[in-house]
Design a protein around this motif. Structure first.
Motif, mmCIF file in Angstrom:
data_model
loop_
_atom_site.group_PDB
_atom_site.id
_atom_site.type_symbol
_atom_site.label_atom_id
_atom_site.label_comp_id
_atom_site.label_asym_id
_atom_site.label_seq_id
_atom_site.Cartn_x
_atom_site.Cartn_y
_atom_site.Cartn_z
ATOM 1 N N GLY A 198 8.424 12.429 -0.876
ATOM 2 C CA GLY A 198 7.525 11.328 -0.565
ATOM 3 C C GLY A 198 6.075 11.557 -0.938
ATOM 4 O O GLY A 198 5.217 10.745 -0.617
ATOM 5 N N MET A 199 5.796 12.659 -1.606
ATOM 6 C CA MET A 199 4.427 12.932 -2.008
ATOM 7 C C MET A 199 4.174 12.393 -3.420
ATOM 8 O O MET A 199 5.091 12.023 -4.135
ATOM 9 N N LEU A 200 2.890 12.357 -3.790
ATOM 10 C CA LEU A 200 2.469 11.905 -5.111
ATOM 11 C C LEU A 200 1.635 12.992 -5.768
ATOM 12 O O LEU A 200 1.012 13.802 -5.095
ATOM 13 N N ASP B 248 6.859 4.203 -6.903
ATOM 14 C CA ASP B 248 7.378 5.425 -6.291
ATOM 15 C C ASP B 248 8.856 5.278 -5.931
ATOM 16 O O ASP B 248 9.472 4.235 -6.172
ATOM 17 N N GLU B 249 9.412 6.325 -5.332
ATOM 18 C CA GLU B 249 10.839 6.361 -5.018
ATOM 19 C C GLU B 249 11.270 5.308 -3.999
ATOM 20 O O GLU B 249 12.435 4.972 -3.910
ATOM 21 N N ASP C 143 -4.015 9.310 -13.482
ATOM 22 C CA ASP C 143 -2.562 9.297 -13.456
ATOM 23 C C ASP C 143 -2.064 9.456 -12.027
ATOM 24 O O ASP C 143 -2.674 10.154 -11.218
ATOM 25 N N ILE C 144 -0.956 8.777 -11.731
ATOM 26 C CA ILE C 144 -0.250 8.910 -10.452
ATOM 27 C C ILE C 144 1.218 9.042 -10.810
ATOM 28 O O ILE C 144 1.722 8.281 -11.637
ATOM 29 N N ARG C 145 1.887 10.002 -10.209
ATOM 30 C CA ARG C 145 3.333 10.095 -10.425
ATOM 31 C C ARG C 145 4.006 10.595 -9.155
ATOM 32 O O ARG C 145 3.372 11.215 -8.308
ATOM 33 N N ARG D 236 7.439 1.251 -4.114
ATOM 34 C CA ARG D 236 6.076 0.782 -3.855
ATOM 35 C C ARG D 236 5.276 0.909 -5.142
ATOM 36 O O ARG D 236 5.440 1.876 -5.882
ATOM 37 N N ILE D 237 4.379 -0.037 -5.380
ATOM 38 C CA ILE D 237 3.554 -0.039 -6.582
ATOM 39 C C ILE D 237 2.183 0.542 -6.262
ATOM 40 O O ILE D 237 1.463 0.041 -5.395
ATOM 41 N N TRP D 238 1.838 1.616 -6.979
ATOM 42 C CA TRP D 238 0.552 2.289 -6.848
ATOM 43 C C TRP D 238 -0.273 1.992 -8.098
ATOM 44 O O TRP D 238 0.242 2.009 -9.206
ATOM 45 N N LEU D 239 -1.549 1.777 -7.895
ATOM 46 C CA LEU D 239 -2.473 1.444 -8.972
ATOM 47 C C LEU D 239 -3.604 2.456 -8.967
ATOM 48 O O LEU D 239 -4.154 2.767 -7.909
ATOM 49 N N GLY D 240 -3.944 2.982 -10.136
ATOM 50 C CA GLY D 240 -5.053 3.920 -10.236
ATOM 51 C C GLY D 240 -5.996 3.514 -11.348
ATOM 52 O O GLY D 240 -5.599 2.903 -12.333
#
Length: 168
Positions: free
Chosen positions: A95-97, A50-51, A88-90, A54-58
Motif C-alpha cells: 500500500g505504499m508509493l 495504485d493497486e 514520478d509516482i509509482r 485510486r488515481i494519483w496526480l503529480g
C-alpha cells in the motif's frame, strides 16, 4: 485506467475522457482556477493508478488524489517538505508509493485521514555523486550528468524519466 478512463496531462492541466468513442463520451479538463475542476497548478508530470484503483496526480502542484465521489483532486503533503514538484509516482509494496522529486526518491505511506504521505525511506539522487554502480552506468549511457530525474532499484535499475529537456 481500470475504469476505462483516459488521462492526459501536460503543461496546460489534465484531461479525463470517459466512454471514449461512445455517444455518452464526457471530458473533464482540470485547470488552475477552473470553476468545476480546479487543480493547484497546470503542470502535470505524472498520473498513476495504485493497486486499489485510486488515481494519483503529480506535478508542480505536489501530489493529489482523486476523490471519486466529488471528481476533485485532494492535496496530500509529502512529509514536512515544502518543495513539492513531483516527477514520478509509482506503486510500492504493502500500500505504499514511491514518489520522486528532482533529486530524491521517497517511499511513503499515505495517511488518508491527515492527507499526508509519511516518509518511510528516502534516497538522495545526485548525478555527480551517484553511489550505486548501476546509477553511474545509466548516467554515462544517456549522457545525463546531473540532469536525470529518478532511478529505482528493484531487481534492476531503471531510468524512469528526465527533465523537460530530456526524453528517452
Amino acid at each position: 485506467d481500470s475504469k476505462e478512463r483516459y488521462w492526459m496531462g501536460g503543461s496546460n492541466g489534465l484531461l479525463c475522457i470517459e466512454q471514449l468513442g461512445m455517444p455518452a463520451q464526457t471530458c473533464r479538463w482540470y485547470r488552475v482556477n477552473d470553476v468545476h475542476y480546479p487543480i493547484r497548478h497546470n503542470r502535470v508530470r505524472c498520473i498513476t493508478e495504485d493497486e486499489r484503483h485510486r488515481i494519483w496526480l503529480g506535478g508542480d502542484m505536489g501530489i493529489n488524489l482523486l476523490d471519486e465521489e466529488t471528481r476533485q483532486f485532494v492535496r496530500f503533503r509529502l512529509g514536512t517538505n515544502t518543495y513539492e514538484w513531483i516527477y514520478d509516482i509509482r506503486q510500492a509494496k504493502q500500500g505504499m508509493l514511491e514518489v520522486s522529486t528532482l533529486d530524491e526518491t521517497f517511499t511513503v505511506k499515505p495517511d488518508y485521514d491527515k492527507r499526508t504521505l509519511d516518509i518511510v525511506t528516502r534516497r538522495k539522487l545526485n548525478g555527480s555523486n551517484a553511489s550505486h554502480p548501476q546509477d553511474k552506468s545509466i548516467i554515462r549511457r544517456w549522457g545525463m550528468k546531473d540532469k536525470y530525474l529518478s532511478l529505482y532499484s528493484d531487481k534492476e535499475c531503471l531510468l524512469l524519466g528526465g527533465t523537460d529537456e530530456f526524453v528517452v
